[in-house]
Design a protein around this motif. Structure first.
Motif, mmCIF file in Angstrom:
data_model
loop_
_atom_site.group_PDB
_atom_site.id
_atom_site.type_symbol
_atom_site.label_atom_id
_atom_site.label_comp_id
_atom_site.label_asym_id
_atom_site.label_seq_id
_atom_site.Cartn_x
_atom_site.Cartn_y
_atom_site.Cartn_z
ATOM 1 N N VAL A 1 -5.040 7.828 -8.328
ATOM 2 C CA VAL A 1 -5.350 8.071 -6.959
ATOM 3 C C VAL A 1 -5.392 9.552 -6.986
ATOM 4 C CG1 VAL A 1 -4.739 5.785 -6.107
ATOM 5 C CG2 VAL A 1 -2.976 8.015 -5.982
ATOM 6 N N LYS A 2 -6.226 10.084 -6.118
ATOM 7 C CA LYS A 2 -6.002 11.524 -5.964
ATOM 8 C C LYS A 2 -4.882 12.009 -5.271
ATOM 9 C CE LYS A 2 -11.178 11.995 -6.059
ATOM 10 N NZ LYS A 2 -12.654 12.584 -5.525
ATOM 11 N N ARG A 3 -4.762 13.313 -5.220
ATOM 12 C CA ARG A 3 -3.663 14.095 -4.790
ATOM 13 C C ARG A 3 -3.590 13.717 -2.915
ATOM 14 N NH1 ARG A 3 -0.670 16.170 -1.515
ATOM 15 N NH2 ARG A 3 0.761 18.099 -1.923
ATOM 16 N N GLU A 4 -4.844 13.685 -2.326
ATOM 17 C CA GLU A 4 -5.038 13.545 -1.095
ATOM 18 C C GLU A 4 -4.373 12.257 -0.353
ATOM 19 O OE1 GLU A 4 -9.626 11.664 -0.841
ATOM 20 O OE2 GLU A 4 -9.412 13.727 -1.407
ATOM 21 N N ASN A 5 -4.140 11.392 -1.523
ATOM 22 C CA ASN A 5 -3.329 10.179 -1.005
ATOM 23 C C ASN A 5 -1.902 10.236 -0.780
ATOM 24 O OD1 ASN A 5 -5.750 9.023 -2.330
ATOM 25 N ND2 ASN A 5 -5.072 7.264 -1.825
ATOM 26 N N ARG B 1 0.618 -1.158 0.103
ATOM 27 C CA ARG B 1 -0.196 -0.081 0.157
ATOM 28 C C ARG B 1 0.820 1.166 -0.069
ATOM 29 N NH1 ARG B 1 -6.225 0.056 1.490
ATOM 30 N NH2 ARG B 1 -6.666 -1.888 1.481
ATOM 31 N N ILE C 1 3.254 7.905 -0.985
ATOM 32 C CA ILE C 1 1.687 7.771 -1.526
ATOM 33 C C ILE C 1 1.043 6.462 -1.073
ATOM 34 C CG2 ILE C 1 0.601 7.368 -3.750
ATOM 35 C CD1 ILE C 1 3.241 8.366 -5.264
ATOM 36 N N LYS C 2 -0.011 6.607 -0.394
ATOM 37 C CA LYS C 2 -0.568 5.716 0.209
ATOM 38 C C LYS C 2 -2.003 5.196 -0.705
ATOM 39 C CE LYS C 2 -1.638 6.410 4.834
ATOM 40 N NZ LYS C 2 -1.975 6.723 5.999
ATOM 41 N N LEU C 3 -1.816 3.900 -1.076
ATOM 42 C CA LEU C 3 -2.647 3.475 -2.183
ATOM 43 C C LEU C 3 -3.878 3.056 -1.685
ATOM 44 C CD1 LEU C 3 0.004 1.128 -3.860
ATOM 45 C CD2 LEU C 3 -0.689 3.336 -4.462
ATOM 46 N N PRO C 4 -5.097 2.840 -2.020
ATOM 47 C CA PRO C 4 -6.509 2.715 -1.469
ATOM 48 C C PRO C 4 -6.632 1.389 -1.641
ATOM 49 C CG PRO C 4 -6.840 3.491 -3.736
ATOM 50 C CD PRO C 4 -5.227 3.735 -3.243
ATOM 51 N N ASN D 1 0.023 -0.892 6.918
ATOM 52 C CA ASN D 1 0.409 -0.628 5.737
ATOM 53 C C ASN D 1 1.693 -0.709 5.341
ATOM 54 O OD1 ASN D 1 -2.125 0.020 4.796
ATOM 55 N ND2 ASN D 1 -1.865 2.024 5.343
#
Length: 277
Positions: free
Chosen positions: A109-113, A70, A131-134, A274
């Motif tokens: 993914v969005k910037r908020e990640n 993640r 970068i945190k993957l959903p 994660n």
């Protein structure tokens, strides 16, 4: 042919002495990589909404390193533009222009990640982000994480850097690039050795210095990995940060963020579940 993984994103509508390495978006004079050679390597394009009067398109940006199912580690300066809305990440790629390439997957993914180090500044101090993957990335022969360095271990001084940046600069200073992943082996300089190159004003313990050679990371390689082999593992020692001339020459060392200096920060911001231990 392997299917591509695309996650949720509806597109909107229709130096002072050194230079960051992602303004043009290669390893200069590097070797061409082959499938499965660097399974931890990723790249991402960005969707920047700065100018809404122009067509909105994905723009080449930076590299990164997969360190768990993640989490991707990259450079903070890749996100210094405030209007980045989203990123599109390439996994398992060698030719990132080939959407049907075996082993290649993509995830948007969005910037908020993205988590940028809270003390990053324009001098490239604390030049690290994650970068945190959903969703979990499925590991296979083409996609595998690199290991984080462990405190107290003495790692080899020869390391591999890789990326999709500019791969050649002509005599008239015109950059050349293609869509193929390249790499080369570099010698890591000690703190004392790097000082001899008169870059000590910017050299701190949280940075790694590479010896100048005919090969060099260049614009577009930012955020990518500096890897050493240790006991059969690929260990991530550094994150590509900047070069002093901005011309991708062999005159000065190139500088990487030292991952070992940020292990606590990585664990705190990745989240307890994660990181693969």
């Amino acid at each position: 042919m392997r299917g591509q993984l695309i996650f949720g994103l509806l597109l909107l509508g229709a130096h002072f002495g050194f230079s960051f390495l992602n303004e043009h978006g290669r390893i200069i004079n590097g070797n061409l990589a082959v499938a499965k050679q660097f399974p931890y390597q990723v790249y991402y394009d960005v969707l920047d909404l700065t100018n809404l009067e122009e067509p909105i398109e994905w723009q080449p940006s930076c590299g990164g390193t997969l360190i768990s199912k993640r989490i991707i580690l990259t450079a903070a300066h890749c996100f210094r533009h405030p209007n980045i809305y989203a990123i599109k990440i390439y996994f398992g790629a060698v030719d990132k222009s080939n959407a049907s390439e075996i082993g290649q997957h993509r995830l948007a993914v969005k910037r908020e990640n993205v988590v940028v180090h809270q003390e990053y500044d324009d001098n490239a101090y604390n030049d690290i982000a994650l970068i945190k993957l959903p969703i979990d990335v499925a590991f296979d022969e083409y996609i595998k994480p690199a290991k984080l360095p462990q405190p107290g271990i003495s790692y080899p001084s020869e390391a591999i850097a890789s990326g999709w940046g500019i791969n050649k600069v002509s005599d008239d200073n015109k950059p050349s690039r293609d869509s193929k992943l390249r790499y080369f082996q570099f010698q890591i300089l000690s703190h004392a050795e790097c000082k001899k190159w008169k870059v000590q004003d910017f050299l701190v313990s949280s940075r790694i210095c590479l010896a100048p050679s005919q090969n060099a990371p260049c614009n577009g390689d930012s955020g990518g990995p500096l890897i050493v082999s240790h006991n059969g593992d690929s260990v991530l020692l550094g994150v590509t940060s900047y070069g002093y001339t901005g011309k991708c020459t062999d005159e000065f060392p190139d500088v990487y963020t030292r991952v070992a200096s940020y292990l606590d920060w990585i664990h705190e911001n990745a989240g307890a579940n994660n990181l693969d231990e």
